[in-house]
Design a protein around this motif. Structure first.
Motif, PDB file in Angstrom:
ATOM      1  N   TRP A   1      33.643  53.731  35.568  1.00  0.00           N
ATOM      2  CA  TRP A   1      34.428  52.654  34.986  1.00  0.00           C
ATOM      3  C   TRP A   1      35.324  53.176  33.868  1.00  0.00           C
ATOM      4  N   ALA A   2      36.462  52.495  33.668  1.00  0.00           N
ATOM      5  CA  ALA A   2      37.330  52.733  32.512  1.00  0.00           C
ATOM      6  C   ALA A   2      37.577  51.392  31.841  1.00  0.00           C
ATOM      7  N   TYR A   3      37.754  51.425  30.512  1.00  0.00           N
ATOM      8  CA  TYR A   3      37.946  50.173  29.773  1.00  0.00           C
ATOM      9  C   TYR A   3      39.078  50.323  28.763  1.00  0.00           C
ATOM     10  N   GLY A   4      39.883  49.283  28.647  1.00  0.00           N
ATOM     11  CA  GLY A   4      40.895  49.200  27.605  1.00  0.00           C
ATOM     12  C   GLY A   4      41.050  47.749  27.201  1.00  0.00           C
ATOM     13  N   GLY A   5      41.234  47.505  25.911  1.00  0.00           N
ATOM     14  CA  GLY A   5      41.336  46.124  25.463  1.00  0.00           C
ATOM     15  C   GLY A   5      41.944  46.017  24.085  1.00  0.00           C
ATOM     16  N   GLY A   6      41.880  44.806  23.534  1.00  0.00           N
ATOM     17  CA  GLY A   6      42.457  44.564  22.226  1.00  0.00           C
ATOM     18  C   GLY A   6      41.918  43.295  21.607  1.00  0.00           C
TER      19      GLY A   6
ATOM     20  N   ASN B   1      40.040  54.816  39.684  1.00  0.00           N
ATOM     21  CA  ASN B   1      40.741  55.823  38.888  1.00  0.00           C
ATOM     22  C   ASN B   1      40.281  55.832  37.428  1.00  0.00           C
ATOM     23  N   PRO B   2      38.976  55.932  37.172  1.00  0.00           N
ATOM     24  CA  PRO B   2      38.491  55.795  35.797  1.00  0.00           C
ATOM     25  C   PRO B   2      38.969  56.891  34.853  1.00  0.00           C
ATOM     26  N   GLN B   3      39.346  58.058  35.364  1.00  0.00           N
ATOM     27  CA  GLN B   3      39.758  59.163  34.499  1.00  0.00           C
ATOM     28  C   GLN B   3      41.246  59.122  34.152  1.00  0.00           C
ATOM     29  N   ASP B   4      41.977  58.179  34.708  1.00  0.00           N
ATOM     30  CA  ASP B   4      43.425  58.120  34.509  1.00  0.00           C
ATOM     31  C   ASP B   4      43.723  57.363  33.212  1.00  0.00           C
ATOM     32  N   GLU B   5      43.847  58.090  32.108  1.00  0.00           N
ATOM     33  CA  GLU B   5      44.061  57.459  30.806  1.00  0.00           C
ATOM     34  C   GLU B   5      45.423  56.791  30.714  1.00  0.00           C
TER      35      GLU B   5
ATOM     36  N   ILE C   1      47.634  49.422  32.004  1.00  0.00           N
ATOM     37  CA  ILE C   1      46.970  48.142  32.291  1.00  0.00           C
ATOM     38  C   ILE C   1      46.730  47.367  30.999  1.00  0.00           C
ATOM     39  N   ARG C   2      46.310  48.085  29.954  1.00  0.00           N
ATOM     40  CA  ARG C   2      46.077  47.415  28.679  1.00  0.00           C
ATOM     41  C   ARG C   2      47.358  46.756  28.170  1.00  0.00           C
ATOM     42  N   GLU C   3      48.480  47.466  28.271  1.00  0.00           N
ATOM     43  CA  GLU C   3      49.751  46.906  27.814  1.00  0.00           C
ATOM     44  C   GLU C   3      50.125  45.675  28.630  1.00  0.00           C
ATOM     45  N   GLY C   4      49.968  45.774  29.955  1.00  0.00           N
ATOM     46  CA  GLY C   4      50.297  44.636  30.807  1.00  0.00           C
ATOM     47  C   GLY C   4      49.386  43.447  30.564  1.00  0.00           C
ATOM     48  N   GLN C   5      48.099  43.717  30.403  1.00  0.00           N
ATOM     49  CA  GLN C   5      47.156  42.642  30.144  1.00  0.00           C
ATOM     50  C   GLN C   5      47.424  41.996  28.790  1.00  0.00           C
ATOM     51  N   GLY C   6      47.798  42.810  27.811  1.00  0.00           N
ATOM     52  CA  GLY C   6      48.121  42.268  26.503  1.00  0.00           C
ATOM     53  C   GLY C   6      49.283  41.289  26.572  1.00  0.00           C
ATOM     54  N   ARG C   7      50.300  41.616  27.379  1.00  0.00           N
ATOM     55  CA  ARG C   7      51.438  40.699  27.543  1.00  0.00           C
ATOM     56  C   ARG C   7      51.001  39.398  28.203  1.00  0.00           C
ATOM     57  N   ILE C   8      50.108  39.508  29.189  1.00  0.00           N
ATOM     58  CA  ILE C   8      49.620  38.314  29.882  1.00  0.00           C
ATOM     59  C   ILE C   8      48.876  37.406  28.917  1.00  0.00           C
ATOM     60  N   PHE C   9      47.985  37.983  28.121  1.00  0.00           N
ATOM     61  CA  PHE C   9      47.198  37.168  27.195  1.00  0.00           C
ATOM     62  C   PHE C   9      48.055  36.620  26.056  1.00  0.00           C
ATOM     63  N   ALA C  10      49.154  37.300  25.731  1.00  0.00           N
ATOM     64  CA  ALA C  10      50.053  36.770  24.709  1.00  0.00           C
ATOM     65  C   ALA C  10      50.687  35.462  25.182  1.00  0.00           C
ATOM     66  N   GLU C  11      50.902  35.344  26.487  1.00  0.00           N
ATOM     67  CA  GLU C  11      51.426  34.090  27.030  1.00  0.00           C
ATOM     68  C   GLU C  11      50.409  32.958  26.857  1.00  0.00           C
ATOM     69  N   ASP C  12      49.130  33.265  27.036  1.00  0.00           N
ATOM     70  CA  ASP C  12      48.079  32.272  26.794  1.00  0.00           C
ATOM     71  C   ASP C  12      48.045  31.863  25.330  1.00  0.00           C
ATOM     72  N   LEU C  13      48.224  32.841  24.435  1.00  0.00           N
ATOM     73  CA  LEU C  13      48.144  32.582  23.006  1.00  0.00           C
ATOM     74  C   LEU C  13      49.146  31.513  22.589  1.00  0.00           C
ATOM     75  N   GLU C  14      50.396  31.658  23.013  1.00  0.00           N
ATOM     76  CA  GLU C  14      51.407  30.672  22.640  1.00  0.00           C
ATOM     77  C   GLU C  14      51.056  29.295  23.184  1.00  0.00           C
TER      78      GLU C  14
END
Length: 352
Positions: free
Chosen positions: A131-136, A277-281, A287-300
């Motif tokens: 597994w690989a994880y990225g978040g904010g 692809n867990p080793q692909d930093e 993915i983290r950047e894209g997910q962050g943009r998605i959740f920013a839409e929820d925030l507003e």
């Protein structure tokens, strides 16, 4: 508004460095820091001397030093020392049970005697080679229950996230909601559809064709006090959908830890744990950047929703079949709060 005899995420482990961190959890101002040997500690963010926020101080040899007059606190909430003063009679401030697990610092805002680290939910993806994880983290000015509603009803993706993960088939496919004890699960399985932009990119990253029909799934799991884990993914159609072999699908878990700050604000810890692809930093960062943009839409959307609700408190909201996940999750929260309230009333001393 929220249960307190439970574990909440207070911060990511990376947020807690050499300096203390102030954060309000469930209307309780707290300060977090690393005591001796790096162990996490949590105290009331209030110096017993003059009431200054301890989070404005520093950490020295595992002790929290007030930035106003140099008073030193132990992790049990008792004053250890103060320049030129005897501190034996200083009143203790409140300490909170805190644990560091799975890359997060967890805190128990309620009765310390009931805190059990075994109740912290297990995260199978943490430090796992597959597994690989990225978040904010987002600070959201809205009732934390609105975020639970949002995550347990993904039909909004068609409209709020139209350019990334939304598609009309989400509207067209009914969801099924079940309850098992304190867990609420809302599931939607879409068959033989086109993948939306986010998942087409994920298929390409996995080395799979992105221009063929896929089966897509969304399985939203709410557990108290306010955690939502969403299993998401797509598989080439005809290979078993959710149960397809790994070589035919891309699969992830969306991690949502929603920690109430006040009645009208929250700390929203978001991320994605993926099982490809867990080793692909570079992919993790993408993915983290894209997910962050998605959740920013929820925030507003949620902050504007909260303003409307505050302006019109007398208006009743509609409850439709797509709202079942959020409605049942709120029922679990109400039941837990009622049980805590009853237990506190029973334990209270009789009036004089």
């Amino acid at each position: 508004m929220f249960p307190v005899n439970t574990w909440y995420v207070a911060c990511s482990a990376g947020e807690l460095g050499d300096a203390p961190l102030g954060r309000t959890i469930c209307n309780r101002p707290m300060v977090f820091y690393r005591a001796q040997a790096g162990r996490v500690a949590a105290l009331e963010d209030f110096c017993p001397h003059r009431g200054a926020p301890l989070s404005l101080g520093r950490v020295c040899e595992g002790k929290l030093v007030c930035g106003y007059h140099g008073l030193e606190m132990g992790c049990d909430g008792r004053t250890v020392a103060m320049p030129g003063q005897r501190v034996g009679g200083f009143p203790a401030i409140r300490s909170y049970p805190a644990e560091e697990r799975y890359g997060f610092v967890w805190v128990w805002p309620g009765d310390p005697a009931r805190a059990d680290a075994a109740l912290i939910p297990h995260m199978e993806w943490h430090n796992h080679p597959d597994w690989a994880y990225g978040g904010g983290l987002y600070h959201v000015k809205a009732d934390y229950r609105l975020m639970i509603d949002n995550l347990m009803d993904l039909t909004h993706e068609t409209y709020v996230h139209a350019t990334s993960i939304g598609q009309k088939e989400i509207d067209e496919t009914p969801c099924v909601t079940t309850t098992d004890g304190d867990e609420v699960v809302t599931s939607r399985f879409m068959q033989n559809i086109s993948a939306p932009p986010f998942w087409r990119a994920a298929l390409r990253a996995r080395g799979l064709a992105d221009d063929v029909p896929v089966d897509r799934w969304q399985i939203c799991r709410f557990t108290p006090p306010s955690h939502v884990i969403i299993e998401v993914g797509v598989a080439h159609a005809g290979h078993g959908g959710y149960d397809a072999p790994a070589e035919h699908k891309v699969y992830s878990k969306v991690i949502d830890f929603i920690t109430p700050e006040t009645d009208r604000s929250m700390h929203y810890f978001w991320g994605m744990a993926r099982k490809f692809n867990p080793q692909d930093e570079a992919l993790t960062a993408q993915i983290r950047e894209g997910q962050g943009r998605i959740f920013a839409e929820d925030l507003e959307m949620l902050e504007r929703q909260q303003k409307n609700l505050d302006t019109h408190p007398e208006r009743r909201l509609l409850a439709l079949n797509i709202d079942a996940g959020g409605t049942r999750s709120r029922s679990v929260i109400r039941r837990l709060i009622a049980a805590e309230t009853a237990a506190a009333a029973e334990a209270a001393p009789p009036p004089a």
